[in-house]
Design a protein around this motif. Structure first.
Motif, PDB file in Angstrom:
ATOM      1  N   ASP A  69      15.047  -5.515 -37.017  1.00  0.00           N
ATOM      2  CA  ASP A  69      14.648  -4.774 -38.212  1.00  0.00           C
ATOM      3  C   ASP A  69      13.539  -5.509 -38.956  1.00  0.00           C
ATOM      4  O   ASP A  69      12.590  -4.894 -39.440  1.00  0.00           O
ATOM      5  CB  ASP A  69      15.873  -4.569 -39.118  1.00  0.00           C
ATOM      6  CG  ASP A  69      15.569  -3.604 -40.257  1.00  0.00           C
ATOM      7  OD1 ASP A  69      14.867  -2.607 -40.002  1.00  0.00           O
ATOM      8  OD2 ASP A  69      16.022  -3.846 -41.386  1.00  0.00           O
TER       9      ASP A  69
ATOM     10  N   VAL B 292      19.891   2.549 -41.171  1.00  0.00           N
ATOM     11  CA  VAL B 292      19.802   1.091 -41.357  1.00  0.00           C
ATOM     12  C   VAL B 292      20.641   0.682 -42.567  1.00  0.00           C
ATOM     13  O   VAL B 292      21.471  -0.236 -42.495  1.00  0.00           O
ATOM     14  CB  VAL B 292      18.339   0.642 -41.531  1.00  0.00           C
ATOM     15  CG1 VAL B 292      18.278  -0.839 -41.899  1.00  0.00           C
ATOM     16  CG2 VAL B 292      17.539   0.894 -40.263  1.00  0.00           C
TER      17      VAL B 292
ATOM     18  N   GLY C 127      19.887  -1.488 -37.860  1.00  0.00           N
ATOM     19  CA  GLY C 127      20.871  -1.975 -38.818  1.00  0.00           C
ATOM     20  C   GLY C 127      21.763  -3.044 -38.204  1.00  0.00           C
ATOM     21  O   GLY C 127      22.197  -3.982 -38.866  1.00  0.00           O
TER      22      GLY C 127
END
Lengths: 260, 262
Positions: A94, A144, A88
């Motif tokens: 990510d 996240v 995150g």
């Protein structure tokens, strides 16, 4: 019940109990009217339950199931929370990891059972691995989302007070994301409890899932099957309501809808 | 108008902040959109300056640049002669009450920036600023248990607790009801007079600007420019019915191009 006035105290208990009672009566008479020889009536199940509670093996089964969930879910939380926070925090990482994760995520943990048995053989480790898989992805995804939903004013305020990146993560981003992380953990625990039963039907020879399948295989004891199902339901409910207590802690309560 | 609105922009005290040729443009859908154009501004030490302008004129963007959260497309901001390159605990930005941390108590919020101090010193400062902003008895409360005005005071207390020399306030009272807003203005002036921080205060409320500021920088609509700097030469506490107050207020209304008849 149709008025806006708060329902009276006895009504809070009366109506839910009434619904359960009606279902039990329906169940009982369905068994009587269809004259089934296989499916147990509520009274058979009650006798089955009493029988189970007198046998030590039930308590061992409950302990085994809970132990597997604790290990698998615990490992998923210990690994998943930091990984989710990092993903995150660094959207670039990510973006690289996310497609693979989205591909793995919809695969039911049940489909992993053969793979788990190849890896770990029939036994505890395979079951724990399956629960880990089931819990890991919801936890990562919740973290996240939690981190990327932290309002930028909070990050700015943290930076303004001279926090280093690590301090910002620990003192601002983590507590700001915590309500969402707790929701993710709760969902993951619910899934873990579903999966442990399935895993125990195939990968091990103890636990509540094994009790269900064993009762069927050893002479079609359907009263015991349904009794074990009820026990699974009650324990699942207790786990969930225990977890819900976390949402009442003051430092996270702000993040839940019924916050007051 | 020439006689009622002073155009001089020279602070009588030493310069705290100097913004030189600040321009800023954002890129949206591949097109560059100018938001600020050649802003030049000086703020004196201990001065209370209001940035006043219509919505979307870039005044909040300008404040974010001054605070170091954004870098301008061109130009630079110097504070105490040093170029601003990022946020700094010596200069605290106060958001609308949205900036308080809901997971911390009042004490936890005020103590948030004091992590380098000893426990005793931290507790002393927390107690001092709880008292200063009138939140005694709420030390263990969480923000969700406070009213909007209390949250706003809490955020000001958190900012003051680290003893900054500048405060940047971005429409801090915008979300409050009008009575609370008036009370908060009085509180802010009282705190400013006690602590003498340099304050830059963004608002779109003409009355608010004339009630609070030593000088009001009036900005034009996008792309934002500083149209005029108005000296508010009325001593505190200000009589908001005095002829001079109304005169300055009318002057700014005219400057922004609004007739004061509805």
């Amino acid at each position: 019940m149709t008025t806006l006035a708060e329902s009276r105290n006895w009504e809070k208990f009366f109506w839910p109990i009434a619904v359960a009672a009606v279902l039990l009566v329906l169940w009982h008479y369905s068994v009587v009217w269809t004259a089934t020889k296989i499916f147990p009536s509520p009274l058979d199940v009650e006798r089955g339950l009493i029988g189970l509670f007198h046998k030590n093996v039930l308590w061992n089964d409950i302990a085994d199931s809970l132990r597997r969930v604790a290990l698998g879910f615990g490992a998923a939380a210990i690994l998943g929370i930091p990984i989710g926070l990092v993903l995150g925090w660094y959207p670039a990482i990510d973006q690289v990891v996310n497609p693979t994760m989205q591909l793995l995520r919809p695969i039911s943990p049940i489909a992993w059972i053969p793979v788990a048995i190849i890896f770990f053989g029939v036994g505890d480790k395979a079951a724990v691995f399956l629960i880990f898989l089931a819990a890991f992805f919801p936890i990562v995804v919740a973290c996240v989302d939690g981190v990327s939903n932290v309002p930028s004013v909070f990050r700015r305020a943290g930076r303004n007070f001279g926090l280093t990146a690590a301090q910002l993560l620990a003192r601002v981003v983590f507590p700001a994301a915590l309500p969402q992380i707790i929701i993710g953990l709760r969902i993951a625990l619910g899934i873990s409890w579903l999966v442990v039963v399935a895993a125990e039907m195939i990968a091990v020879d103890s636990g509540l899932g094994y009790l269900v399948i064993d009762s069927r295989n050893s002479g079609k004891h359907y009263d015991l099957v349904v009794a074990a199902m009820l026990i699974i339901g009650v324990i699942g409910l207790l786990l969930d309501s225990g977890f819900r207590r976390l949402e009442k802690i003051k430092s996270v309560r702000w993040g839940f809808r019924d916050a007051s | 108008m020439e006689s009622t609105v002073a155009i001089t922009a020279t602070p009588t005290v030493e310069t705290k902040l100097r913004a030189e040729h600040i321009s800023m443009s954002f890129t949206r859908d591949g097109e560059s959109m100018p938001v600020l154009e050649d802003i030049n501004l000086e703020v004196g030490n201990g001065e209370f300056l209001c940035l006043l302008g219509p919505s979307g004129c870039g005044k909040s963007t300008l404040l974010s640049i001054i605070a170091g959260f954004l870098s301008p497309t061109s130009g630079e901001v110097k504070i105490d002669g040093e170029i601003v390159r990022g946020p700094d605990p010596r200069r605290i930005f106060v958001f609308q009450e949205r900036g308080v941390f809901p997971w911390l108590t009042v004490e936890g919020n005020i103590g948030f920036g004091l992590f380098k101090l000893t426990r005793a010193e931290r507790d002393r400062r927390i107690a001092h600023y709880i008292k200063m902003v009138g939140l005694e008895g709420f030390g263990k409360s969480y923000p969700s248990e406070l009213s909007g005005g209390m949250k706003q005071r809490l955020e000001v207390a958190r900012a003051l607790a680290v003893n900054p020399d500048m405060l940047f306030l971005d429409e801090p009272f915008g979300a409050l009801d009008s009575i609370t807003r008036l009370i908060m203005r009085g509180e802010l002036l009282r705190i400013w007079e006690a602590e003498r921080k340099t304050i830059i205060f963004v608002t779109h409320d003409i009355d608010e600007a004339v009630q609070l500021a030593d000088r009001v920088a009036v900005m034009s609509a996008r792309p934002g420019r500083i149209q005029e700097i108005v000296n508010i030469d009325i001593p505190h506490p200000r009589d908001i019915n005095s002829a001079r107050y109304l005169e300055l207020r009318t002057g700014i209304f005219n400057q922004i191009g609004l007739a004061h008849h509805l």
